[in-house]
Design a protein around this motif. Structure first.
Motif, PDB file in Angstrom:
ATOM      1  N   GLU A 187       0.875  -1.293   0.148  1.00  0.00           N
ATOM      2  CA  GLU A 187       0.114   0.006  -0.086  1.00  0.00           C
ATOM      3  C   GLU A 187       0.679   1.130   0.198  1.00  0.00           C
ATOM      4  OE1 GLU A 187      -3.198   0.385  -0.349  1.00  0.00           O
ATOM      5  OE2 GLU A 187      -3.657  -1.838  -0.426  1.00  0.00           O
ATOM      6  N   LYS A 188       2.121   1.133   0.053  1.00  0.00           N
ATOM      7  CA  LYS A 188       3.111   2.446  -0.038  1.00  0.00           C
ATOM      8  C   LYS A 188       2.799   3.333   1.282  1.00  0.00           C
ATOM      9  CE  LYS A 188       3.890   2.055  -4.956  1.00  0.00           C
ATOM     10  NZ  LYS A 188       3.648   0.594  -5.048  1.00  0.00           N
ATOM     11  N   ILE A 189       2.706   2.528   2.447  1.00  0.00           N
ATOM     12  CA  ILE A 189       2.293   3.348   3.716  1.00  0.00           C
ATOM     13  C   ILE A 189       3.482   4.272   4.058  1.00  0.00           C
ATOM     14  CG2 ILE A 189       1.613   2.988   5.971  1.00  0.00           C
ATOM     15  CD1 ILE A 189      -0.451   2.176   4.099  1.00  0.00           C
ATOM     16  N   GLU A 190       3.405   5.516   4.438  1.00  0.00           N
ATOM     17  CA  GLU A 190       4.212   6.399   4.792  1.00  0.00           C
ATOM     18  C   GLU A 190       4.362   6.706   6.309  1.00  0.00           C
ATOM     19  OE1 GLU A 190       5.017   9.831   2.077  1.00  0.00           O
ATOM     20  OE2 GLU A 190       3.536   8.773   0.612  1.00  0.00           O
ATOM     21  N   GLU A 191       3.405   6.160   7.201  1.00  0.00           N
ATOM     22  CA  GLU A 191       3.282   6.744   8.438  1.00  0.00           C
ATOM     23  C   GLU A 191       2.228   5.262   9.220  1.00  0.00           C
ATOM     24  OE1 GLU A 191       3.165  10.593  10.908  1.00  0.00           O
ATOM     25  OE2 GLU A 191       1.731  10.565   9.478  1.00  0.00           O
ATOM     26  N   ILE A 192       2.507   4.977  10.333  1.00  0.00           N
ATOM     27  CA  ILE A 192       1.889   3.956  10.806  1.00  0.00           C
ATOM     28  C   ILE A 192       1.468   4.685  12.292  1.00  0.00           C
ATOM     29  CG2 ILE A 192       1.793   1.731  12.015  1.00  0.00           C
ATOM     30  CD1 ILE A 192       3.899   0.922   9.983  1.00  0.00           C
ATOM     31  N   VAL A 193       0.190   4.617  12.403  1.00  0.00           N
ATOM     32  CA  VAL A 193      -0.489   4.883  13.710  1.00  0.00           C
ATOM     33  C   VAL A 193      -0.811   3.650  14.792  1.00  0.00           C
ATOM     34  CG1 VAL A 193      -2.194   6.375  15.194  1.00  0.00           C
ATOM     35  CG2 VAL A 193      -1.423   7.082  12.638  1.00  0.00           C
ATOM     36  N   MET A 194      -0.353   3.592  15.546  1.00  0.00           N
ATOM     37  CA  MET A 194      -0.552   2.168  16.598  1.00  0.00           C
ATOM     38  C   MET A 194      -1.210   2.570  17.729  1.00  0.00           C
ATOM     39  SD  MET A 194       1.162  -1.235  17.493  1.00  0.00           S
ATOM     40  CE  MET A 194       1.752  -1.284  16.266  1.00  0.00           C
ATOM     41  N   GLY A 195      -2.355   1.982  17.881  1.00  0.00           N
ATOM     42  CA  GLY A 195      -3.397   2.350  19.041  1.00  0.00           C
ATOM     43  C   GLY A 195      -2.518   1.766  20.373  1.00  0.00           C
ATOM     44  N   LEU A 196      -2.465   2.937  21.212  1.00  0.00           N
ATOM     45  CA  LEU A 196      -1.589   2.613  22.482  1.00  0.00           C
ATOM     46  C   LEU A 196      -2.420   2.431  23.857  1.00  0.00           C
ATOM     47  CD1 LEU A 196       1.194   2.427  23.809  1.00  0.00           C
ATOM     48  CD2 LEU A 196       0.996   4.495  24.444  1.00  0.00           C
ATOM     49  N   PRO A 197      -2.548   1.134  24.107  1.00  0.00           N
ATOM     50  CA  PRO A 197      -3.776   1.067  25.220  1.00  0.00           C
ATOM     51  C   PRO A 197      -3.206   1.638  26.837  1.00  0.00           C
ATOM     52  CG  PRO A 197      -2.644  -1.092  24.957  1.00  0.00           C
ATOM     53  CD  PRO A 197      -2.311  -0.060  23.898  1.00  0.00           C
ATOM     54  N   LYS A 198      -4.013   2.672  27.046  1.00  0.00           N
ATOM     55  CA  LYS A 198      -3.736   3.185  28.439  1.00  0.00           C
ATOM     56  C   LYS A 198      -4.740   2.860  29.250  1.00  0.00           C
ATOM     57  CE  LYS A 198      -1.105   7.365  26.710  1.00  0.00           C
ATOM     58  NZ  LYS A 198      -0.982   8.629  26.593  1.00  0.00           N
ATOM     59  N   ASN A 199      -4.469   2.896  30.446  1.00  0.00           N
ATOM     60  CA  ASN A 199      -5.374   2.622  31.625  1.00  0.00           C
ATOM     61  C   ASN A 199      -6.149   3.987  31.636  1.00  0.00           C
ATOM     62  OD1 ASN A 199      -4.267   0.339  32.433  1.00  0.00           O
ATOM     63  ND2 ASN A 199      -3.004   0.999  33.467  1.00  0.00           N
ATOM     64  N   MET A 200      -7.442   3.862  32.362  1.00  0.00           N
ATOM     65  CA  MET A 200      -8.319   5.043  32.327  1.00  0.00           C
ATOM     66  C   MET A 200      -7.499   6.268  33.101  1.00  0.00           C
ATOM     67  SD  MET A 200     -10.448   4.630  30.437  1.00  0.00           S
ATOM     68  CE  MET A 200     -11.583   5.736  30.408  1.00  0.00           C
ATOM     69  N   ASN A 201      -6.614   5.988  34.010  1.00  0.00           N
ATOM     70  CA  ASN A 201      -5.974   7.052  34.609  1.00  0.00           C
ATOM     71  C   ASN A 201      -4.892   7.600  34.070  1.00  0.00           C
ATOM     72  OD1 ASN A 201      -4.055   5.078  35.140  1.00  0.00           O
ATOM     73  ND2 ASN A 201      -4.065   5.003  37.499  1.00  0.00           N
ATOM     74  N   ALA A 202      -4.406   6.972  32.752  1.00  0.00           N
ATOM     75  CA  ALA A 202      -3.610   7.467  31.642  1.00  0.00           C
ATOM     76  C   ALA A 202      -2.029   6.886  32.160  1.00  0.00           C
ATOM     77  CB  ALA A 202      -3.272   8.958  31.706  1.00  0.00           C
ATOM     78  N   THR A 203      -1.951   5.850  32.705  1.00  0.00           N
ATOM     79  CA  THR A 203      -0.886   5.065  32.986  1.00  0.00           C
ATOM     80  C   THR A 203      -0.788   3.948  31.996  1.00  0.00           C
ATOM     81  OG1 THR A 203      -2.040   3.378  34.547  1.00  0.00           O
ATOM     82  CG2 THR A 203      -0.857   5.398  35.521  1.00  0.00           C
ATOM     83  N   GLN A 204       0.229   3.483  31.858  1.00  0.00           N
ATOM     84  CA  GLN A 204       0.526   2.409  30.693  1.00  0.00           C
ATOM     85  C   GLN A 204       0.940   0.928  31.439  1.00  0.00           C
ATOM     86  OE1 GLN A 204       3.178   3.548  27.613  1.00  0.00           O
ATOM     87  NE2 GLN A 204       2.361   5.479  27.888  1.00  0.00           N
ATOM     88  N   GLY A 205       0.399   0.102  31.037  1.00  0.00           N
ATOM     89  CA  GLY A 205       0.698  -1.250  31.637  1.00  0.00           C
ATOM     90  C   GLY A 205       1.267  -2.315  30.657  1.00  0.00           C
TER      91      GLY A 205
END
Length: 139
Positions: A50-68
């Motif tokens: 598809e000749k992609i030039e940028e990738i956006v990956m969903g980042l799952p954060k907790n509801m308090n914005a912390t990352q697990g």
């Protein structure tokens, strides 16, 4: 510029690709696999095709914005995908996208049992569209 959105999951990974102008998310699909190597190969092939030039990956954060642990898995996959393709990966807060995806599928008349097959693709489209809208507002 075509941009790819990804909603990474253990069994199913949703993918969406923008139109060439980077205005609308579209082409939703699901890659069904538990095998990370196969997933990376499939994503790499799609980026090249598809000749992609940028990738956006969903980042799952907790509801308090912390990352697990799940966020760390996403970052590891994103780093490997970027290394293989040379395409930059941007991480985008994906909180509530799955809930919104279920609501969209329900509103469209899909039965709850059928949601499982499509929810990841819809979530990837929501992640990508959110990013595209943000980019447009920054101009």
């Amino acid at each position: 510029m075509k941009i790819m959105g990804i909603d990474y999951g253990d069994a199913r990974t949703g993918v969406s690709i923008s139109d060439p102008t980077g205005f609308l998310a579209g082409s939703p699909q699901v890659i069904s696999t538990w095998n990370t190597e196969k997933l990376l190969n499939d994503l790499t092939a799609l980026v090249q095709k598809e000749k992609i030039e940028e990738i956006v990956m969903g980042l799952p954060k907790n509801m308090n914005a912390t990352q697990g642990e799940r966020a760390e898995k996403c970052k590891a996959l994103g780093a490997e995908l970027e290394a293989r393709t040379g395409v930059p990966v941007i991480y985008w807060d994906e909180r509530r996208t799955t809930i919104e995806a279920h609501a969209i599928l329900h509103a469209s008349g899909k039965k709850q049992k059928k949601h499982k097959k499509n929810v990841d693709a819809v979530a990837a489209s929501l992640i990508l569209q959110g990013y595209l809208d943000f980019k447009r507002m920054q101009k």
